[in-house]
Scaffold this motif. Structure first.
Motif, PDB file in Angstrom:
ATOM      1  N   LEU A 157       0.837  -1.207   0.000  1.00 39.83           N
ATOM      2  CA  LEU A 157       0.000   0.000   0.000  1.00 39.83           C
ATOM      3  C   LEU A 157       0.873   1.259   0.000  1.00 39.83           C
ATOM      4  O   LEU A 157       0.660   2.198  -0.773  1.00 39.83           O
ATOM      5  N   GLN A 158       1.871   1.263   0.870  1.00 38.92           N
ATOM      6  CA  GLN A 158       2.757   2.430   0.942  1.00 38.92           C
ATOM      7  C   GLN A 158       3.503   2.632  -0.368  1.00 38.92           C
ATOM      8  O   GLN A 158       3.687   3.747  -0.845  1.00 38.92           O
ATOM      9  N   MET A 159       3.931   1.506  -0.931  1.00 42.51           N
ATOM     10  CA  MET A 159       4.674   1.577  -2.188  1.00 42.51           C
ATOM     11  C   MET A 159       3.813   2.224  -3.264  1.00 42.51           C
ATOM     12  O   MET A 159       4.263   3.096  -4.006  1.00 42.51           O
ATOM     13  N   ALA A 160       2.543   1.814  -3.318  1.00 41.00           N
ATOM     14  CA  ALA A 160       1.636   2.358  -4.328  1.00 41.00           C
ATOM     15  C   ALA A 160       1.381   3.840  -4.081  1.00 41.00           C
ATOM     16  O   ALA A 160       1.263   4.631  -5.006  1.00 41.00           O
ATOM     17  N   LEU A 161       1.352   4.208  -2.820  1.00 41.24           N
ATOM     18  CA  LEU A 161       1.053   5.591  -2.455  1.00 41.24           C
ATOM     19  C   LEU A 161       2.237   6.522  -2.737  1.00 41.24           C
ATOM     20  O   LEU A 161       2.075   7.635  -3.213  1.00 41.24           O
ATOM     21  N   PHE A 162       3.428   6.050  -2.417  1.00 40.22           N
ATOM     22  CA  PHE A 162       4.605   6.916  -2.535  1.00 40.22           C
ATOM     23  C   PHE A 162       5.162   6.956  -3.956  1.00 40.22           C
ATOM     24  O   PHE A 162       5.973   7.816  -4.279  1.00 40.22           O
ATOM     25  N   GLU A 163       4.776   6.006  -4.780  1.00 40.16           N
ATOM     26  CA  GLU A 163       5.226   5.962  -6.173  1.00 40.16           C
ATOM     27  C   GLU A 163       6.729   6.121  -6.324  1.00 40.16           C
ATOM     28  O   GLU A 163       7.205   7.026  -7.010  1.00 40.16           O
ATOM     29  N   PRO A 164       7.516   5.249  -5.687  1.00 35.91           N
ATOM     30  CA  PRO A 164       8.977   5.355  -5.762  1.00 35.91           C
ATOM     31  C   PRO A 164       9.493   4.921  -7.133  1.00 35.91           C
ATOM     32  O   PRO A 164       8.760   4.279  -7.890  1.00 35.91           O
ATOM     33  N   SER A 165      10.735   5.280  -7.436  1.00 35.95           N
ATOM     34  CA  SER A 165      11.276   4.819  -8.715  1.00 35.95           C
ATOM     35  C   SER A 165      12.056   3.513  -8.559  1.00 35.95           C
ATOM     36  O   SER A 165      12.281   2.811  -9.524  1.00 35.95           O
ATOM     37  N   LEU A 166      12.480   3.197  -7.342  1.00 33.71           N
ATOM     38  CA  LEU A 166      13.120   1.904  -7.098  1.00 33.71           C
ATOM     39  C   LEU A 166      12.405   1.214  -5.942  1.00 33.71           C
ATOM     40  O   LEU A 166      12.370   1.735  -4.827  1.00 33.71           O
TER      41      LEU A 166
ATOM     42  N   ARG B  92      10.198   2.834 -13.705  1.00 32.30           N
ATOM     43  CA  ARG B  92      10.386   2.317 -12.360  1.00 32.30           C
ATOM     44  C   ARG B  92      11.062   0.952 -12.431  1.00 32.30           C
ATOM     45  O   ARG B  92      10.839   0.195 -13.369  1.00 32.30           O
ATOM     46  N   ALA B  93      11.910   0.661 -11.440  1.00 25.84           N
ATOM     47  CA  ALA B  93      12.546  -0.656 -11.398  1.00 25.84           C
ATOM     48  C   ALA B  93      12.208  -1.351 -10.087  1.00 25.84           C
ATOM     49  O   ALA B  93      11.861  -0.701  -9.103  1.00 25.84           O
TER      50      ALA B  93
END
Ligand SMILES: Nc1ncnc2c1ncn2[C@@H]1O[C@H](COP(=O)(O)OP(=O)(O)OP(=O)(O)O)[C@@H](O)[C@H]1O
Ligand SMILES: [Mg+2]
Lengths: 252, 440
Positions: free
Chosen positions: A160-169, A199-200
């Motif tokens: 969920l956090q990953m989807a929210l923060f939209e990181p590139s790695l 994104r990777a």
């Protein structure tokens, strides 16, 4: 074009003991890398050093992220620049409501990047959408961060956090451990939805099964603090057949 | 000569304070006699020091050194000055009663009468020869304590509040202490009588007018809550950073009374809050919580003495201290369960969070149990912020101070849960946030 993540000859010590002995790894935008390897081979150590966890002494080598020296940055700076680690063991934070945490973290990252903070309605809308797609009930978001969450719920909260923060790695450390079959599929769908050319992902796992859902472009085998073999997705199938014994000797 | 009989003598400065102030203190005759007796008691004991068991960690001879001279009665300039300080108070919409430098200030207070409550000043009552028992306003039932005696001897003013039976007050009563004078002392004493079945929220604030420094605020509150009463009691100590605040609360609870107290200390260099709470009627419940937020060289001491004198009462104490720099937090919690106080349930949990290597926290829980069918428990912990939690937050983008702030707020949050009124809980949270923001 420089790589998104470039780990060169990384040597890391923990409490006077060398754990990583000259590890190299290159990850480009759009790629999905899987890292496999026996218990204690240093996979989590690598992920922690990339995320900036204190207590690790880097004695040699370097890590470049988008061409910049990652080791010079504080963990929060790394997060704001797009590094995200989904923890193998997410911690419980009693007294900090999940919603408060998500909003504070998201806005801290945006502020560090010079972007405007999310308004409350926009933020709530975004969280609700992402939570729904991951089958996370709203009630869970009102609790303390990970407090009383089952093992599987904690992992879903990481996605969920990953989807929210939209990181590139995105580094996923054993995202599949503790997930039942349905939860694994839902979480993997969540991860796949984030796959993009910008994104990777680095997926640390012990099991081929996860890689059926999140199909990697590259598979690396770690043993005793080094990458001892790299290949395509068929390497994971090979490992499933033959185990790690063949690599133990090479690393020694 | 038998040395053991030699009483410790008062230093000259303190006896001067009383001698000089005597003519200004309200109340003649029996009142003056009670004052003299109280002062004699103080003079014989002197300022409490570390060999006095109850003051072991808070040696006023070192921390306070001496009793400051009585502040002059506020003139117009002081009142104007105090008015500015009131503007920055977080608590709004309460029935406000303001004491400036130890004197009730009607100009700054809400004097309009309100159904169910009467307010008089201590000064007026002490001076009113028609009140036969006026000297009792200065007496207490609590075992002798030098600072309680000093307060009785020196009290210049305060408010005397009566809440009528079954009254449910529409708004909280807010006693605000403002100090405008530097290096001077104010002595206040307030009495609150909540009749049976009444519901009251009492708030006390201690603040400084801009520029007031090195002053001393000495206060006592005597509170009776009748049968079935419901009392919320909130204290917010935000005195000047080099001031001293020495305060006592004496609380008596009737049958089925609900008493919920919360004390927040973030100001003053030296702070002692001692609360003596006695269960006098069965089936009553008390939550006595507190938070201290300390940095620099601040010293804050919360000392609670609970007397379970009757059966079937329950109490819960939750105390949290956040201690930075070279600050020092003290928590002493004593629970006395009397011989026939069966079915008492008394809990006490105190935790200190040390944010620096030089920060210090002393916890002294004491249970004295003379009944056999009771449940009592206490726990105390002292520690630093959890590194793994800090890292998790930082890995999600929170800068160090923000990550710490979030964890500190969570740490103190539990103690604030006893504040039933949401607006007031937010006032307490806002105070904590200000403290955290000031850490930079
Ligand atoms: N803080 C520490 N102190 C001492 N040793 C440590 C510490 N952290 C890691 N190690 C050691 O480093 C080695 C690598 O650990 P790491 O957690 O990186 O392995 P891993 O590949 O993630 O294993 P697993 O598959 O079991 O998760 C192990 O031998 C571990 O005991
Ligand atoms: Mg691991």
């Amino acid at each position: 074009m420089s790589a998104l993540l470039e780990v060169r000859n990384l040597q890391v010590r923990v409490e006077e003991r060398e754990i990583l002995h000259g590890l190299s790894l290159t990850v480009n935008k759009g790629e999905v890398h899987a890292i496999m390897g026996p218990n204690g081979s240093g996979k989590s150590t690598l992920s922690h050093v990339i995320a900036g966890k204190p207590g690790y002494e880097v004695t040699g080598g370097e890590i470049l992220f988008k061409g910049e020296d990652l080791l010079e940055m504080d963990p929060d700076e790394r997060a704001a620049k797009g590094v995200f680690l989904a923890f193998q063991y997410p911690v419980e934070i009693p007294g900090v409501a999940t919603m408060t945490f998500l909003r504070t973290a998201l806005n801290a990252q945006r502020k560090a990047r010079g972007e405007s903070e999310y308004s409350t309605p926009d933020f709530l809308k975004k969280v609700r959408e992402v939570a729904a797609s991951l089958n996370i009930p709203q009630e869970m978001l009102r609790r303390g961060v990970n407090v009383g969450f089952s093992g599987g719920e904690k992992k879903r909260n990481e996605v969920l956090q990953m989807a929210l923060f939209e990181p590139s790695l995105c580094i996923l450390d054993e995202m599949d451990s503790g997930l039942d079959i349905d939860a694994l599929r839902i979480a993997a769908d969540g991860v796949n939805a984030l796959r993009s050319s910008e994104r990777a992902m680095v997926v640390i796992t012990h099991y081929q099964r996860l890689l059926n859902y999140i199909v990697p472009d590259f598979v690396h085998v770690m043993s005793k603090g080094r990458v001892v073999k790299s290949g395509g997705k068929e390497l994971a199938l090979e490992l499933e057949e033959s185990g790690y014994a063949q690599f133990e000797d090479q690393a020694a | 000569m038998n040395l053991a009989l030699v009483k410790p003598t008062m230093d000259g400065a303190a006896s001067d304070v009383f001698a000089v102030a005597r003519d200004r203190l309200p109340g003649k005759g029996p009142v003056a006699e009670v004052r003299q007796a109280a002062f004699d008691d103080f003079a014989q004991k002197g300022l409490p020091h570390r060999r006095v068991e109850e003051w072991k960690y808070t040696d006023l001879r070192v921390l306070l050194r001496e009793v400051a001279p009585l502040a002059p009665p506020p003139d117009q300039a002081a009142l104007d000055h105090a008015k500015k300080a009131l503007a920055s108070l977080d608590v709004n919409g309460a029935h406000r009663l303001v004491l400036v430098d130890g004197a009730f200030a009607p100009q700054l207070s809400d004097t309009a009468s309100e159904a169910g409550v009467t307010v008089q000043t201590l000064r007026a009552m002490l001076e009113n020869a028609d009140i036969a028992a006026r000297a009792d306003l200065l007496r207490t039932s609590v075992a002798s304590d030098a600072m309680i005696s000093l307060n009785a001897a020196m009290a210049t003013d305060g408010v005397v509040i009566d809440v009528a039976e079954n009254a449910a007050l529409g708004k909280p009563i807010h006693i605000v202490h403002v100090s405008t004078q530097s290096k001077a002392a104010a002595f206040t004493r307030s009495l609150v009588k909540v009749a049976n079945g009444a519901h009251v929220t009492l708030i006390e604030s201690f603040v400084a007018a801009d520029g007031a420094a090195g002053y001393q605020a000495h206060d006592s509150v005597v509170l009776w809550a009748g049968d079935g009463a419901d009392v919320q009691h909130i204290r917010l100590v935000e005195d000047a950073r080099d001031a001293a605040n020495i305060a006592t609360a004496i609380v008596t609870l009737g049958e089925r009374t609900q008493y919920r107290a919360f004390n927040l200390t973030s100001g003053s260099a030296v702070c002692r809050y001692q609360a003596f709470l006695r269960f006098d009627g069965q089936n009553a419940h008390a939550d006595v919580n507190g938070v201290s937020l300390l940095n620099d060289r601040q010293h804050a001491d919360t000392t609670l003495v609970l007397d379970h004198a009757v059966p079937h009462c329950t109490s819960n104490e939750v105390f949290r201290a956040v201690v930075d720099d070279q600050a020092h937090s003290v928590f002493q919690g004593r629970i006395n369960v009397h011989p026939d106080a069966q079915k008492t349930d008394a809990r006490m949990m105190t935790r200190a969070l040390l944010l620096s290597d030089e920060a210090e926290a002393d916890n002294k829980p004491e249970l004295e149990i003379f009944a056999d069918d009771v449940q009592c428990g206490h726990g105390a912990t002292t520690g630093a912020l959890d590194d793994s939690l800090l890292f998790y937050l930082r890995a999600r983008g929170l800068p160090e101070k923000e990550a710490q702030a979030l964890l500190i707020q969570a740490f103190v949050g539990e103690a604030m849960e006893s504040i039933a009124d949401e607006t007031l809980r937010e006032v307490a949270i806002a105070t904590a946030e200000r403290w955290l923001a000031a850490r930079g």
